[in-house]
Design a protein around this motif. Sequence first.
Motif, mmCIF file in Angstrom:
data_model
loop_
_atom_site.group_PDB
_atom_site.id
_atom_site.type_symbol
_atom_site.label_atom_id
_atom_site.label_comp_id
_atom_site.label_asym_id
_atom_site.label_seq_id
_atom_site.Cartn_x
_atom_site.Cartn_y
_atom_site.Cartn_z
ATOM 1 N N MET A 37 -20.700 -17.557 13.758
ATOM 2 C CA MET A 37 -19.782 -18.454 14.466
ATOM 3 C C MET A 37 -18.358 -18.238 13.976
ATOM 4 O O MET A 37 -18.142 -17.820 12.845
ATOM 5 N N LYS A 38 -17.401 -18.540 14.873
ATOM 6 C CA LYS A 38 -15.986 -18.439 14.501
ATOM 7 C C LYS A 38 -15.407 -19.841 14.384
ATOM 8 O O LYS A 38 -15.780 -20.734 15.154
ATOM 9 N N ILE A 39 -14.462 -19.968 13.470
ATOM 10 C CA ILE A 39 -13.739 -21.240 13.364
ATOM 11 C C ILE A 39 -12.251 -20.953 13.464
ATOM 12 O O ILE A 39 -11.697 -20.224 12.627
ATOM 13 N N TYR A 40 -11.636 -21.441 14.502
ATOM 14 C CA TYR A 40 -10.186 -21.333 14.679
ATOM 15 C C TYR A 40 -9.581 -22.400 13.774
ATOM 16 O O TYR A 40 -9.921 -23.592 13.882
ATOM 17 N N ASP A 41 -8.632 -21.977 12.934
ATOM 18 C CA ASP A 41 -8.401 -22.752 11.724
ATOM 19 C C ASP A 41 -6.980 -22.563 11.222
ATOM 20 O O ASP A 41 -6.309 -21.562 11.537
ATOM 21 N N TRP A 42 -6.525 -23.525 10.437
ATOM 22 C CA TRP A 42 -5.270 -23.438 9.679
ATOM 23 C C TRP A 42 -5.646 -23.855 8.268
ATOM 24 O O TRP A 42 -5.978 -25.025 8.043
ATOM 25 N N PRO A 43 -5.640 -22.913 7.310
ATOM 26 C CA PRO A 43 -6.342 -23.139 6.042
ATOM 27 C C PRO A 43 -5.972 -24.423 5.294
ATOM 28 O O PRO A 43 -6.829 -25.035 4.674
ATOM 29 N N THR A 44 -4.689 -24.806 5.338
ATOM 30 C CA THR A 44 -4.297 -25.986 4.554
ATOM 31 C C THR A 44 -4.301 -27.269 5.386
ATOM 32 O O THR A 44 -3.947 -28.334 4.880
ATOM 33 N N GLY A 45 -4.669 -27.191 6.645
ATOM 34 C CA GLY A 45 -4.590 -28.362 7.518
ATOM 35 C C GLY A 45 -5.613 -29.439 7.154
ATOM 36 O O GLY A 45 -6.753 -29.130 6.810
ATOM 37 N N PRO A 46 -5.216 -30.703 7.260
ATOM 38 C CA PRO A 46 -6.130 -31.793 6.919
ATOM 39 C C PRO A 46 -7.349 -31.892 7.839
ATOM 40 O O PRO A 46 -8.441 -32.244 7.388
ATOM 41 N N TYR A 47 -7.181 -31.601 9.130
ATOM 42 C CA TYR A 47 -8.358 -31.646 10.023
ATOM 43 C C TYR A 47 -9.248 -30.432 9.779
ATOM 44 O O TYR A 47 -10.473 -30.596 9.603
ATOM 45 N N PRO A 48 -8.676 -29.204 9.747
ATOM 46 C CA PRO A 48 -9.531 -28.079 9.378
ATOM 47 C C PRO A 48 -10.261 -28.294 8.047
ATOM 48 O O PRO A 48 -11.396 -27.829 7.870
ATOM 49 N N ALA A 49 -9.625 -29.026 7.125
ATOM 50 C CA ALA A 49 -10.289 -29.314 5.849
ATOM 51 C C ALA A 49 -11.622 -30.016 6.079
ATOM 52 O O ALA A 49 -12.602 -29.764 5.369
ATOM 53 N N ARG A 50 -11.675 -30.871 7.078
ATOM 54 C CA ARG A 50 -12.922 -31.617 7.318
ATOM 55 C C ARG A 50 -14.070 -30.665 7.631
ATOM 56 O O ARG A 50 -15.203 -30.853 7.168
ATOM 57 N N VAL A 51 -13.789 -29.647 8.429
ATOM 58 C CA VAL A 51 -14.850 -28.704 8.802
ATOM 59 C C VAL A 51 -15.159 -27.761 7.640
ATOM 60 O O VAL A 51 -16.314 -27.426 7.384
ATOM 61 N N ARG A 52 -14.122 -27.366 6.908
ATOM 62 C CA ARG A 52 -14.355 -26.526 5.731
ATOM 63 C C ARG A 52 -15.235 -27.258 4.720
ATOM 64 O O ARG A 52 -16.146 -26.668 4.130
ATOM 65 N N ILE A 53 -14.963 -28.545 4.513
ATOM 66 C CA ILE A 53 -15.775 -29.325 3.559
ATOM 67 C C ILE A 53 -17.212 -29.445 4.075
ATOM 68 O O ILE A 53 -18.176 -29.252 3.324
ATOM 69 N N ALA A 54 -17.353 -29.735 5.365
ATOM 70 C CA ALA A 54 -18.704 -29.868 5.936
ATOM 71 C C ALA A 54 -19.477 -28.556 5.811
ATOM 72 O O ALA A 54 -20.664 -28.548 5.448
ATOM 73 N N LEU A 55 -18.801 -27.436 6.093
ATOM 74 C CA LEU A 55 -19.457 -26.126 5.963
ATOM 75 C C LEU A 55 -19.969 -25.923 4.540
ATOM 76 O O LEU A 55 -21.102 -25.470 4.336
ATOM 77 N N ALA A 56 -19.119 -26.232 3.567
ATOM 78 C CA ALA A 56 -19.510 -26.025 2.171
ATOM 79 C C ALA A 56 -20.631 -26.980 1.765
ATOM 80 O O ALA A 56 -21.568 -26.585 1.060
ATOM 81 N N GLU A 57 -20.549 -28.227 2.217
ATOM 82 C CA GLU A 57 -21.608 -29.193 1.880
ATOM 83 C C GLU A 57 -22.955 -28.718 2.429
ATOM 84 O O GLU A 57 -23.993 -28.947 1.829
ATOM 85 N N LYS A 58 -22.926 -28.041 3.589
ATOM 86 C CA LYS A 58 -24.154 -27.537 4.209
ATOM 87 C C LYS A 58 -24.476 -26.115 3.760
ATOM 88 O O LYS A 58 -25.444 -25.526 4.227
ATOM 89 N N ASN A 59 -23.610 -25.557 2.905
ATOM 90 C CA ASN A 59 -23.781 -24.186 2.418
ATOM 91 C C ASN A 59 -23.840 -23.173 3.565
ATOM 92 O O ASN A 59 -24.659 -22.252 3.568
ATOM 93 N N LEU A 60 -22.959 -23.346 4.508
ATOM 94 C CA LEU A 60 -22.943 -22.482 5.690
ATOM 95 C C LEU A 60 -21.706 -21.589 5.735
ATOM 96 O O LEU A 60 -21.498 -20.892 6.726
ATOM 97 N N GLN A 61 -20.895 -21.628 4.688
ATOM 98 C CA GLN A 61 -19.603 -20.932 4.787
ATOM 99 C C GLN A 61 -19.754 -19.439 5.045
ATOM 100 O O GLN A 61 -18.918 -18.831 5.711
ATOM 101 N N ALA A 62 -20.847 -18.833 4.554
ATOM 102 C CA ALA A 62 -21.032 -17.386 4.741
ATOM 103 C C ALA A 62 -21.258 -17.042 6.211
ATOM 104 O O ALA A 62 -21.106 -15.890 6.614
#
Length: 217
Positions: A1-26
């Motif tokens: 999957m692709k995530i259109y993103d802005w690395p330091t953005g507060p909303y993108p942070a929500r999805v980055r955190i969720a990905l990591a909590e689910k161990n899906l970042q790879a």
Amino acid sequence: MKIYDWPTGPYPARVRIALAEKNLQAHAQFVLVDLYKGEHKKPEFLAKNYSGTLPVLELDDGTFIGECTAITEYLDALDGAPTLTGRTPREKGVIHMMSKRAELEVLDAISVYFHHATPGLGPHVEIYQNPEWGFRQRDKALRGMHYFDGILKQQPFIAGEAFTMADITLIGGLIFAGLLSVPVPAGCEALLAWYARMQERPSVKNRITMSEPTKAA
Ligand SMILES: N[C@@H](CCC(=O)N[C@@H](CS)C(=O)NCC(=O)O)C(=O)O
């Protein structure tokens, strides 16, 4: 999957955190969309997300999912073992309510303050600004912080006894407040203690470095 993103953005942070909590970042490929260049308002991007906001998830079948809550719900359901959005009807209802409240009362309010009462993303992107509305929303966010401080005086997490999507949403709000130097009001000790605990979570601590965006949109 692709995530259109802005690395330091507060909303993108929500999805980055969720990905990591689910161990899906790879499984995620990050695609940089430059907010300060207004790339999110261009027709190519609006075709992906009508609202012209980040983040957006693109599935392998070409489906686009915008809105952090929807993306988090998708990610949480992937392994059939939801931990962020609730298992029982009661948990799901309470978590969704508290996450929405964290959006309405803090995160979205701070966002309006950013776009209306500060230079925001710059004059090329912020084509309409209403500073009075922005400052009102800043006040609303401060009232929201008092509300959540009261919640956290009674329970360890925003939606009860466990870390959930509602915590992630409020983390986004406090990240945004921090970026704009909007301080948590004096006396909100429970909120500050919770935020300090949240920042110790690897998903929160490593959210920006978890993956480099790979290419322009
Ligand atoms: N309701 C949306 C809000 C997303 C949002 O506002 N994202 C910011 C990025 S931090 C954005 O795209 N801002 C650009 C703009 O509003 O022009 C969600 O939850 O995904």
